[in-house]
Enzyme design. Structure first.
Site, PDB file in Angstrom:
ATOM      1  N   HIS A  63      -5.442  -5.909   4.164  1.00 51.77           N
ATOM      2  CA  HIS A  63      -4.384  -4.901   4.252  1.00 51.77           C
ATOM      3  C   HIS A  63      -3.698  -4.981   5.612  1.00 51.77           C
ATOM      4  O   HIS A  63      -4.345  -4.778   6.632  1.00 51.77           O
ATOM      5  CB  HIS A  63      -4.977  -3.501   4.053  1.00 51.77           C
ATOM      6  CG  HIS A  63      -5.456  -3.265   2.644  1.00 51.77           C
ATOM      7  ND1 HIS A  63      -4.893  -2.324   1.823  1.00 51.77           N
ATOM      8  CD2 HIS A  63      -6.419  -3.879   1.921  1.00 51.77           C
ATOM      9  CE1 HIS A  63      -5.496  -2.359   0.644  1.00 51.77           C
ATOM     10  NE2 HIS A  63      -6.428  -3.296   0.679  1.00 51.77           N
TER      11      HIS A  63
ATOM     12  N   GLN B 178      -5.525  -0.311  -3.745  1.00 48.96           N
ATOM     13  CA  GLN B 178      -6.223  -1.453  -4.359  1.00 48.96           C
ATOM     14  C   GLN B 178      -7.137  -1.015  -5.509  1.00 48.96           C
ATOM     15  O   GLN B 178      -7.257  -1.705  -6.516  1.00 48.96           O
ATOM     16  CB  GLN B 178      -7.015  -2.178  -3.268  1.00 48.96           C
ATOM     17  CG  GLN B 178      -7.639  -3.480  -3.732  1.00 48.96           C
ATOM     18  CD  GLN B 178      -8.367  -4.205  -2.608  1.00 48.96           C
ATOM     19  OE1 GLN B 178      -7.976  -4.099  -1.444  1.00 48.96           O
ATOM     20  NE2 GLN B 178      -9.418  -4.922  -2.934  1.00 48.96           N
TER      21      GLN B 178
ATOM     22  N   CYS C 196       0.854  -1.189   0.000  1.00 52.72           N
ATOM     23  CA  CYS C 196       0.000   0.000   0.000  1.00 52.72           C
ATOM     24  C   CYS C 196       0.890   1.240   0.000  1.00 52.72           C
ATOM     25  O   CYS C 196       1.923   1.293   0.665  1.00 52.72           O
ATOM     26  CB  CYS C 196      -0.962   0.004   1.186  1.00 52.72           C
ATOM     27  SG  CYS C 196      -0.398   0.882   2.629  1.00 52.72           S
ATOM     28  N   GLU C 197       0.491   2.214  -0.785  1.00 47.51           N
ATOM     29  CA  GLU C 197       1.358   3.385  -0.960  1.00 47.51           C
ATOM     30  C   GLU C 197       1.301   4.343   0.229  1.00 47.51           C
ATOM     31  O   GLU C 197       2.102   5.252   0.320  1.00 47.51           O
ATOM     32  CB  GLU C 197       1.011   4.122  -2.258  1.00 47.51           C
ATOM     33  CG  GLU C 197      -0.341   4.801  -2.278  1.00 47.51           C
ATOM     34  CD  GLU C 197      -0.620   5.455  -3.635  1.00 47.51           C
ATOM     35  OE1 GLU C 197       0.051   5.098  -4.616  1.00 47.51           O
ATOM     36  OE2 GLU C 197      -1.510   6.318  -3.682  1.00 47.51           O
ATOM     37  N   HIS C 198       0.359   4.133   1.136  1.00 46.63           N
ATOM     38  CA  HIS C 198       0.270   5.027   2.287  1.00 46.63           C
ATOM     39  C   HIS C 198       1.178   4.595   3.432  1.00 46.63           C
ATOM     40  O   HIS C 198       1.635   5.421   4.216  1.00 46.63           O
ATOM     41  CB  HIS C 198      -1.180   5.113   2.780  1.00 46.63           C
ATOM     42  CG  HIS C 198      -2.120   5.616   1.729  1.00 46.63           C
ATOM     43  ND1 HIS C 198      -3.343   5.044   1.469  1.00 46.63           N
ATOM     44  CD2 HIS C 198      -1.978   6.638   0.855  1.00 46.63           C
ATOM     45  CE1 HIS C 198      -3.920   5.693   0.469  1.00 46.63           C
ATOM     46  NE2 HIS C 198      -3.117   6.657   0.077  1.00 46.63           N
ATOM     47  N   HIS C 199       1.397   3.286   3.575  1.00 46.11           N
ATOM     48  CA  HIS C 199       2.187   2.789   4.703  1.00 46.11           C
ATOM     49  C   HIS C 199       3.351   1.905   4.268  1.00 46.11           C
ATOM     50  O   HIS C 199       4.147   1.483   5.091  1.00 46.11           O
ATOM     51  CB  HIS C 199       1.288   1.989   5.654  1.00 46.11           C
ATOM     52  CG  HIS C 199       0.096   2.744   6.143  1.00 46.11           C
ATOM     53  ND1 HIS C 199      -1.139   2.705   5.515  1.00 46.11           N
ATOM     54  CD2 HIS C 199      -0.041   3.593   7.189  1.00 46.11           C
ATOM     55  CE1 HIS C 199      -1.979   3.493   6.158  1.00 46.11           C
ATOM     56  NE2 HIS C 199      -1.349   4.041   7.175  1.00 46.11           N
TER      57      HIS C 199
ATOM     58  N   CYS D  18      -1.702  -2.917   6.882  1.00 52.69           N
ATOM     59  CA  CYS D  18      -1.681  -1.626   7.579  1.00 52.69           C
ATOM     60  C   CYS D  18      -2.914  -1.481   8.466  1.00 52.69           C
ATOM     61  O   CYS D  18      -2.874  -0.808   9.485  1.00 52.69           O
ATOM     62  CB  CYS D  18      -1.560  -0.463   6.595  1.00 52.69           C
ATOM     63  SG  CYS D  18      -2.853  -0.381   5.354  1.00 52.69           S
TER      64      CYS D  18
HETATM   65 ZN   LIG Z   1      -1.992   1.359   4.090  1.00 53.49          ZN
END
Ligand SMILES: [Zn+2]
Length: 204
Positions: A161, A133, A92-95, A163
């Site tokens: 996920h 996703q 995931c690009e956020h975490h 995260c």
């Molecule tokens: Zn994430």
């Protein structure tokens, strides 16, 4: 044979561009979280982390056109083509933590099909990038649309996920489901339902 294999692995390493730059940052990060990067178990960790990260993001070095090249065939087949339960592992690009699950792909051919083995490779290529996703689902659908111009494409991804699961966000065991429906899969309820029924039928 062994030499050739080693050569291939070396080549793959070069292609991935492992040069120690990421490892150097990782060594600092290990220190910053209060660990000792020189202790035995961690000594080679920065290099291993760099190799893993470069592999898991190697999709940036690939493009759909090359993967599908020479694998598009003309046929007289106009029934739905469905590939279900393709394994998906992405970050995931956020975490920059993994999300993983299953991807189901279907299309309705219009005189052209794509080699079946190419679809999981396409899924891998887009997965091995920093992703969300929803975008991953869309990119897979559009790559198929653009390569063989079928009457429609449907892609569904079900994923967990880490995260969410590891950080104790509510509903830790929940799965996110995303879908991209193009052409006949969007416009024709029957086509869409046939696809959804096929992917929900287990153990066939
Ligand atoms: Zn994430």
């Amino acid at each position: 044979m062994t030499n050739k294999r080693t050569e291939e692995i070396e080549l793959a390493k070069d292609e991935a561009g492992a040069n120690g730059a990421i490892a150097a940052y990782m060594r600092s990060i290990i220190e910053m979280i209060g660990e000792d990067p020189t202790r035995e178990g961690l000594r080679r960790t920065p290099e291993r982390f760099e190799q893993a990260l470069r592999y898991l993001t190697s999709g940036y070095q690939q493009d759909a056109e090359k993967i599908l090249n020479h694998a598009v065939f003309s046929v007289c087949y106009d029934e739905m083509v469905v590939l279900k339960d393709i394994d998906v592992f992405s970050l995931c690009e956020h975490h920059v933590l993994p999300f993983f699950g299953k991807c189901h792909v279907a299309y309705l051919p219009d005189k052209k099909v794509v080699g079946l083995s190419k679809i999981p490779r396409l899924v891998n290529m887009f997965s091995r990038r920093l992703q969300i996703q929803e975008r991953l689902t869309n990119q897979i659908a559009h790559a198929i649309q653009d390569s063989i111009h079928p009457l429609g494409v449907g892609v569904v991804i079900e994923a967990r996920h880490l995260c969410m699961a590891m950080r104790g966000v509510e509903k830790q065991r929940s799965e996110a489901v995303t879908s991209a429906m193009l052409g006949a899969f969007r416009d024709n309820v029957q086509t869409r339902q046939e696809f959804l029924a096929l992917i929900n039928r287990r153990g066939v």
